[in-house]
Enzyme design. Structure first.
Site, PDB file in Angstrom:
ATOM      1  N   ASP A   1      -1.960  43.520  -9.755  1.00  0.00           N
ATOM      2  CA  ASP A   1      -0.764  43.885 -10.509  1.00  0.00           C
ATOM      3  C   ASP A   1      -1.082  44.814 -11.674  1.00  0.00           C
ATOM      4  O   ASP A   1      -0.169  45.340 -12.311  1.00  0.00           O
ATOM      5  CB  ASP A   1      -0.065  42.631 -11.055  1.00  0.00           C
ATOM      6  CG  ASP A   1       0.556  41.788  -9.957  1.00  0.00           C
ATOM      7  OD1 ASP A   1       1.063  42.378  -8.986  1.00  0.00           O
ATOM      8  OD2 ASP A   1       0.517  40.548 -10.069  1.00  0.00           O
TER       9      ASP A   1
ATOM     10  N   ASP B   1       0.781  38.579 -12.294  1.00  0.00           N
ATOM     11  CA  ASP B   1      -0.343  37.752 -12.733  1.00  0.00           C
ATOM     12  C   ASP B   1      -1.685  38.150 -12.152  1.00  0.00           C
ATOM     13  O   ASP B   1      -2.716  37.776 -12.674  1.00  0.00           O
ATOM     14  CB  ASP B   1      -0.082  36.282 -12.392  1.00  0.00           C
ATOM     15  CG  ASP B   1      -0.332  35.991 -10.913  1.00  0.00           C
ATOM     16  OD1 ASP B   1       0.115  36.799 -10.073  1.00  0.00           O
ATOM     17  OD2 ASP B   1      -0.961  34.966 -10.606  1.00  0.00           O
TER      18      ASP B   1
ATOM     19  N   ASP C   1       6.441  40.185  -9.607  1.00  0.00           N
ATOM     20  CA  ASP C   1       5.587  39.866  -8.479  1.00  0.00           C
ATOM     21  C   ASP C   1       6.008  38.469  -8.025  1.00  0.00           C
ATOM     22  O   ASP C   1       6.559  37.691  -8.808  1.00  0.00           O
ATOM     23  CB  ASP C   1       4.123  39.879  -8.915  1.00  0.00           C
ATOM     24  CG  ASP C   1       3.193  39.430  -7.804  1.00  0.00           C
ATOM     25  OD1 ASP C   1       3.323  39.934  -6.680  1.00  0.00           O
ATOM     26  OD2 ASP C   1       2.352  38.545  -8.075  1.00  0.00           O
TER      27      ASP C   1
END
Length: 623
Positions: free
Chosen positions: A511, A507, A315
């Site tokens: 996600d 994080d 990410d």
């Protein structure tokens, strides 16, 4: 004495074996260990056959479940030594088998020392400051948000809080793996599990015990310690070939010599403890080492998968970047004022969980703009917010989302690393807000380290604009980019990756699905993204992306040491079997030698714990 009694009850079969051995020595001393009435032989042989029956029952159950283990060798060795009248060797083998559980527990306890230390240090009580100035000791579960707590010198911080005093020094090594104490100023966050320095300080609780950092870590550690990961499969791969080889060699030795004692002598040195114990101990040691480095691994099987990883997916926001974007420009559309756009945007962003919302509100406050409450507000996850501010409908979020409300909305020009958020008011495009989120200083080194560890493919999956994501990818040397993703798009993309196993590093709460979908999900858990941490296989306890590469390195080292330990056990056993095949090693001596092999392999497996500090690690930690 209490320790002896406790362990005697814990390992009843081992205790019985020791008592039988002692009784045999007494009988031998009174002359009852020789013919014509050899009570020692009957005692040792009978007890050995009893244990062999117990092992055989368990072996049959395992085989019926489709699991072919190494118990066949142990049972055959016991029966063979009894039949050839090597009853002393029989009782030594039984001692080795019954003591195997105790030896494994000891080795596992040694390997789990860092995990156990985390559990043992879990805060149990807190000193709450009363309104009148007194202090009361309360269970940590009774601490409420807003309570003022006193931390005495060298006391563990019971819950997450903010420092009230001018300054304090805290040892966060149990959380981060860093041994150097850190200084905190008034208003700074203090994490539960840290150890206060030499001065008493006060903090304000910002979370309950259940929602504090250390308690979440303890829950993860407890789950990891109880996991029944298939690490023994690493040894089981060698079980059937090793068993067949041992039986074949013993049979050949018997056939060539014509002496059935040779069959027993070969099997005695082929007992399977190295294969049964070495791999689990090595993996537990690897998990302990990871915990010492600020990384919680939820099971030994995760380390094995990490060691084979071929693709890493990141990410962007909060993972490759710091996740704290700063406002760089407000670009109003014709007919709107910059302060007007920012004030309306910040008022609407009060109802958003997006990482950019805090930056927009902070920028508005710094300009002295007043944030107004919304009559109604609705957040569309990963897209934006629609809010009624003073009778005006404000839409803020991704360009495609805002364009549905204001068809005249248009993109704004961005330079490297910038990101934008569009704003519409009453169906008209009002302008764009531009922010910049800097890349982590050690992100490039982390990706390079992963590449050296065999993770050749890298990818960014993000909901941000392609231009922003592509700039970050180019800066860090990441090979592939997929931008403007919804959570379900990320899951589909990760599942479609062909170079596996695949690691996903993220994080945020959004996600969580893709972390669960990856072969190994790594959550940057320092910021309290509980959903992401629960979905992940690995949780990094500090805000440091380099720990992802360190986790892969620990996986490599752990698997290497586990395999090395297995092969050491096999090699020593094969050498001893070949020597025993020529009748050089008596059965009793062989049983003792096999105990030495056990200890060598287990001591080698314990090397997976690593050094106190990973001094060889060459990826800089986050500043």
């Amino acid at each position: 004495m209490a320790w002896i009694m406790t362990n005697a009850r814990r390992y009843p079969l081992l205790t019985t074996t020791v008592l039988v051995g002692l009784l045999g020595i007494v009988l031998w001393a009174f002359g009852l260990g020789s013919e014509p009435v050899n009570l020692v032989r009957w005692l040792f042989s009978g007890f050995a056959l009893f244990v062999a029956v117990l092992q055989a029952i368990q072996m049959v159950r395992d085989i019926m479940r489709g699991h072919w283990g190494l118990d066949i060798l142990a049972v055959t060795a016991i029966v063979a030594t009894v039949l050839v009248d090597e009853y002393v060797a029989s009782i030594v083998i039984v001692l080795m088998l019954t003591g195997g559980e105790a030896l494994e527990d000891y080795a596992a306890g040694r390997a789990k020392r860092e995990l156990n230390a985390l559990l043992e240090k879990s805060p149990q009580s807190a000193h709450r400051v009363l309104p009148g100035g007194g202090i009361e000791e309360v269970p940590v579960a009774e601490v409420k948000v807003g309570d003022t707590l006193l931390l005495r010198p060298a006391e563990i911080v019971p819950v997450d809080g903010e420092l009230l005093d001018v300054g304090g020094v805290f040892d966060e090594s149990s959380l981060t793996g860093e041994s150097v104490p850190v200084e905190r100023a008034v208003g700074d966050a203090v994490l539960s599990g840290a150890v206060n320095g030499q001065a008493a300080v006060q903090i304000t609780a910002t979370a309950t015990a259940e929602n504090s950092q250390y308690q979440r870590i303890v829950a993860l550690v407890a789950a990891a310690g109880e996991s029944k990961a298939p690490v023994v499969r690493l040894a089981d791969r060698y079980a059937v070939p090793f068993t067949l080889f041992s039986l074949a060699l013993a049979g050949v030795a018997w056939a060539v010599s014509g002496d059935p004692v040779r069959f027993a002598e070969v099997l005695v040195v082929a007992t399977p403890c190295p294969l049964l114990i070495a791999a689990p101990v090595a993996f537990m040691g690897g998990m302990s080492r990871a915990a010492r480095n600020g990384v919680i691994v939820k099971g030994g099987g995760v380390l094995e998968t990490l060691s084979r990883a071929r693709t890493v997916v990141f990410d962007k926001t909060g993972t490759l970047t710091h996740g704290t974007p700063s406002l760089t420009a407000v670009r109003p559309a014709p007919g709107f004022d910059a302060d007007e756009v920012l004030a309306l945007a910040a008022s609407a962003e009060q109802y958003s969980s997006h990482v950019l919302a805090a930056s927009i509100m902070r920028a508005a406050e710094e300009r002295g703009l007043t944030l107004r409450p919304a009559k109604t507000a609705r957040e569309v996850a990963t897209h934006g917010v629609v809010a009624d501010i003073d009778g005006r409908v404000v839409t803020i979020g991704k360009l495609a989302f805002v364009r549905d409300a204001a068809p005249d909305a248009r993109a704004t020009e961005l330079v490297g690393g910038e990101l934008s958020i569009a704003v519409a008011v009453d169906g008209r495009f009002a302008g764009s807000i531009v922010a910049s989120d800097s890349v982590r200083g050690n992100a490039a080194a982390t990706i390079a380290a992963l590449r050296e560890l065999g993770v050749r493919e890298s990818m960014i999956l993000t909901g941000d604009a392609r231009a922003t994501a592509s700039h970050v990818a180019e800066e860090l040397g990441i090979t592939r980019v997929q931008a403007e993703c919804l959570p379900q798009d990320k899951v589909i993309t990760v599942r479609a990756v062909t170079e596996r196993p695949v690691i996903m590093v993220g994080d945020g709460v959004n996600d969580a699905p893709v972390l669960a979908a990856a072969d190994v999900g790594i959550a940057m858990g320092a910021k309290g993204a509980t959903a992401a941490s629960e979905s992940a296989d690995v949780v990094i306890m500090v805000d440091d992306i380099s720990r992802a590469a360190r986790a892969v390195q620990i996986g490599h080292d752990t698997v290497r040491i586990a395999l090395q330990s297995i092969w050491i056990g096999i090699a020593f056993s094969v050498v001893l079997m070949l020597i025993a095949a020529f009748g050089v090693i008596p059965a009793t001596v062989g049983a003792v030698l096999q105990e030495v092999v056990d200890l060598v392999t287990i001591l080698n497996a314990l090397r997976a714990i690593g050094r106190r500090r990973d001094a060889h690690w060459n990826v800089p930690s986050a500043p």
